[in-house]
Design a protein around this motif. Structure first.
Motif, PDB file in Angstrom:
ATOM      1  N   VAL A 279       0.864  -1.174   0.000  1.00  0.00           N
ATOM      2  CA  VAL A 279       0.000   0.000   0.000  1.00  0.00           C
ATOM      3  C   VAL A 279       0.902   1.226   0.000  1.00  0.00           C
ATOM      4  CG1 VAL A 279      -1.814   1.263   1.215  1.00  0.00           C
ATOM      5  CG2 VAL A 279      -1.785  -1.235   1.298  1.00  0.00           C
ATOM      6  N   GLU A 280       0.802   2.001  -1.068  1.00  0.00           N
ATOM      7  CA  GLU A 280       1.617   3.199  -1.241  1.00  0.00           C
ATOM      8  C   GLU A 280       3.103   2.914  -1.017  1.00  0.00           C
ATOM      9  OE1 GLU A 280      -0.399   6.100   1.339  1.00  0.00           O
ATOM     10  OE2 GLU A 280      -1.467   6.814  -0.451  1.00  0.00           O
ATOM     11  N   GLY A 281       3.576   1.771  -1.545  1.00  0.00           N
ATOM     12  CA  GLY A 281       4.987   1.434  -1.485  1.00  0.00           C
ATOM     13  C   GLY A 281       5.446   0.778  -0.200  1.00  0.00           C
ATOM     14  N   THR A 282       4.561   0.616   0.780  1.00  0.00           N
ATOM     15  CA  THR A 282       4.920  -0.013   2.048  1.00  0.00           C
ATOM     16  C   THR A 282       4.336  -1.423   2.092  1.00  0.00           C
ATOM     17  OG1 THR A 282       4.926   2.129   3.170  1.00  0.00           O
ATOM     18  CG2 THR A 282       4.760   0.173   4.557  1.00  0.00           C
ATOM     19  N   VAL A 283       5.153  -2.385   2.496  1.00  0.00           N
ATOM     20  CA  VAL A 283       4.714  -3.776   2.589  1.00  0.00           C
ATOM     21  C   VAL A 283       4.020  -3.983   3.931  1.00  0.00           C
ATOM     22  CG1 VAL A 283       5.463  -6.190   2.658  1.00  0.00           C
ATOM     23  CG2 VAL A 283       6.605  -4.568   1.124  1.00  0.00           C
TER      24      VAL A 283
ATOM     25  N   ASP B  75     -11.515  -3.822 -14.252  1.00  0.00           N
ATOM     26  CA  ASP B  75     -12.520  -4.889 -14.327  1.00  0.00           C
ATOM     27  C   ASP B  75     -13.138  -5.235 -12.974  1.00  0.00           C
ATOM     28  OD1 ASP B  75     -12.205  -5.180 -17.094  1.00  0.00           O
ATOM     29  OD2 ASP B  75     -10.547  -6.593 -16.842  1.00  0.00           O
ATOM     30  N   VAL B  76     -12.833  -4.469 -11.939  1.00  0.00           N
ATOM     31  CA  VAL B  76     -13.356  -4.742 -10.598  1.00  0.00           C
ATOM     32  C   VAL B  76     -14.713  -4.058 -10.423  1.00  0.00           C
ATOM     33  CG1 VAL B  76     -12.978  -4.414  -8.118  1.00  0.00           C
ATOM     34  CG2 VAL B  76     -11.051  -5.005  -9.610  1.00  0.00           C
ATOM     35  N   GLU B  77     -15.711  -4.829  -9.989  1.00  0.00           N
ATOM     36  CA  GLU B  77     -17.056  -4.282  -9.739  1.00  0.00           C
ATOM     37  C   GLU B  77     -17.354  -4.087  -8.250  1.00  0.00           C
ATOM     38  OE1 GLU B  77     -19.847  -5.733 -13.420  1.00  0.00           O
ATOM     39  OE2 GLU B  77     -19.936  -6.899 -11.584  1.00  0.00           O
ATOM     40  N   PHE B  78     -16.697  -4.873  -7.413  1.00  0.00           N
ATOM     41  CA  PHE B  78     -17.016  -4.870  -5.983  1.00  0.00           C
ATOM     42  C   PHE B  78     -15.767  -5.245  -5.197  1.00  0.00           C
ATOM     43  CE2 PHE B  78     -18.006  -7.555  -2.279  1.00  0.00           C
ATOM     44  CZ  PHE B  78     -18.865  -6.738  -1.553  1.00  0.00           C
ATOM     45  N   VAL B  79     -15.566  -4.566  -4.086  1.00  0.00           N
ATOM     46  CA  VAL B  79     -14.475  -4.888  -3.165  1.00  0.00           C
ATOM     47  C   VAL B  79     -15.032  -4.889  -1.748  1.00  0.00           C
ATOM     48  CG1 VAL B  79     -12.371  -3.977  -2.100  1.00  0.00           C
ATOM     49  CG2 VAL B  79     -12.589  -3.976  -4.575  1.00  0.00           C
ATOM     50  N   ALA B  80     -14.603  -5.872  -0.954  1.00  0.00           N
ATOM     51  CA  ALA B  80     -14.908  -5.884   0.477  1.00  0.00           C
ATOM     52  C   ALA B  80     -13.610  -6.102   1.229  1.00  0.00           C
ATOM     53  CB  ALA B  80     -15.905  -6.984   0.816  1.00  0.00           C
ATOM     54  N   GLU B  81     -13.394  -5.292   2.232  1.00  0.00           N
ATOM     55  CA  GLU B  81     -12.246  -5.432   3.122  1.00  0.00           C
ATOM     56  C   GLU B  81     -12.776  -5.666   4.532  1.00  0.00           C
ATOM     57  OE1 GLU B  81      -9.226  -5.712   2.197  1.00  0.00           O
ATOM     58  OE2 GLU B  81      -8.740  -4.342   0.561  1.00  0.00           O
ATOM     59  N   VAL B  82     -12.147  -6.599   5.250  1.00  0.00           N
ATOM     60  CA  VAL B  82     -12.475  -6.846   6.645  1.00  0.00           C
ATOM     61  C   VAL B  82     -11.333  -6.257   7.467  1.00  0.00           C
ATOM     62  CG1 VAL B  82     -13.006  -8.575   8.399  1.00  0.00           C
ATOM     63  CG2 VAL B  82     -13.730  -8.941   6.016  1.00  0.00           C
TER      64      VAL B  82
ATOM     65  N   TYR C 286      -9.556   2.393   5.448  1.00  0.00           N
ATOM     66  CA  TYR C 286     -10.353   3.617   5.496  1.00  0.00           C
ATOM     67  C   TYR C 286      -9.670   4.790   4.789  1.00  0.00           C
ATOM     68  CZ  TYR C 286     -13.472   1.557   9.022  1.00  0.00           C
ATOM     69  OH  TYR C 286     -14.386   0.781   9.686  1.00  0.00           O
ATOM     70  N   GLY C 287      -8.380   4.667   4.504  1.00  0.00           N
ATOM     71  CA  GLY C 287      -7.616   5.774   3.928  1.00  0.00           C
ATOM     72  C   GLY C 287      -7.144   5.515   2.513  1.00  0.00           C
ATOM     73  N   PRO C 288      -5.847   5.151   2.328  1.00  0.00           N
ATOM     74  CA  PRO C 288      -5.295   5.045   0.978  1.00  0.00           C
ATOM     75  C   PRO C 288      -5.962   3.992   0.099  1.00  0.00           C
ATOM     76  CG  PRO C 288      -3.638   4.423   2.634  1.00  0.00           C
ATOM     77  CD  PRO C 288      -4.827   4.956   3.362  1.00  0.00           C
ATOM     78  N   LYS C 289      -6.431   2.895   0.671  1.00  0.00           N
ATOM     79  CA  LYS C 289      -7.089   1.889  -0.164  1.00  0.00           C
ATOM     80  C   LYS C 289      -8.450   2.413  -0.645  1.00  0.00           C
ATOM     81  CE  LYS C 289      -6.308  -2.553   0.773  1.00  0.00           C
ATOM     82  NZ  LYS C 289      -6.214  -3.818   1.531  1.00  0.00           N
TER      83      LYS C 289
ATOM     84  N   ALA D  11     -11.670   4.422  -5.165  1.00  0.00           N
ATOM     85  CA  ALA D  11     -12.469   5.508  -5.751  1.00  0.00           C
ATOM     86  C   ALA D  11     -11.841   5.980  -7.053  1.00  0.00           C
ATOM     87  CB  ALA D  11     -12.618   6.665  -4.767  1.00  0.00           C
ATOM     88  N   VAL D  12     -10.531   6.209  -7.057  1.00  0.00           N
ATOM     89  CA  VAL D  12      -9.837   6.644  -8.277  1.00  0.00           C
ATOM     90  C   VAL D  12      -9.994   5.598  -9.374  1.00  0.00           C
ATOM     91  CG1 VAL D  12      -7.568   7.167  -9.274  1.00  0.00           C
ATOM     92  CG2 VAL D  12      -8.200   8.148  -7.060  1.00  0.00           C
TER      93      VAL D  12
END
Length: 195
Positions: free
Chosen positions: A40-44, A111-118, A128-131, A136-137
């Protein structure tokens, strides 16, 4: 092409090759069993998969499978998103009908229509932030965050620029009404465990 378009294309190709190099190195390193790895933003980030986390993911996948074929529903599969070095292994992803991998063997964020994160405690700020910004972008139509610490789901729809126009919050135990979206399903949360 203009100079600006050339620079954007170069930056995007550099991001992709750098992400490929980073993931190649990570694959050669033994990750602890039961951990998910993403960039995420270059950080593992490495986060443990807990029972609560897995039960919510499985519940969402099982409900999505009532509508979508197995080939369209993904979990913990690398997809590169817009922004600086974003290679996510999303908890649950639904791909568009007919989506195909690139020549390099990657799924396309277009090609992504839906994403869910737990939510996991250590990586909640990413979800809640960069992802959220990257989704959205990328114009992912529906993004759901299931938060077992709050006992709530946050549904984000109508992506505009770097954010979502609409956020709906639903407590665990109530239905997630996604019938007005591309998902066109109601997801039950009554069996989502809390942490």
């Amino acid at each position: 092409m203009t100079v600006l378009e050339d620079r954007i294309a170069m930056a995007e190709s550099d991001n992709e090759s750098t992400l490929d190099e980073m993931f190649d190195r990570l694959e050669k390193m033994p990750a602890p069993e039961g951990y998910k790895v993403e960039i995420v933003e270059g950080t593992v980030y490495m986060s443990p998969q807990r029972d609560t986390h897995w039960e919510i993911i499985l519940d969402i996948v099982e409900q999505l499978r009532t509508k979508y074929s197995r080939k369209r529903v993904k979990s913990d599969v690398r997809i590169d998103y817009p922004g600086h070095l974003n290679g996510f292994a999303t908890d649950v992803t639904v791909m568009k009908e007919g989506a195909a991998k690139t020549e390099k063997g990657h799924w396309r964020h277009e090609d992504v229509e839906f994403v869910a994160e737990v939510i996991s405690k250590g990586t909640a700020a990413n979800d809640y932030g960069p992802k959220k910004t990257a989704y959205a972008v990328a114009e992912v139509p529906v993004y759901v965050v299931a938060d077992p610490y709050q006992g709530r789901c946050h549904i984000y729809t109508d992506p505009k620029g770097s954010d979502y126009e609409i956020e709906t919050t639903v407590s665990f135990g109530k239905d997630l009404d996604l019938t007005g979206t591309v998902v066109d399903l109601t997801l039950k949360t009554d069996e989502f465990p809390r942490d």
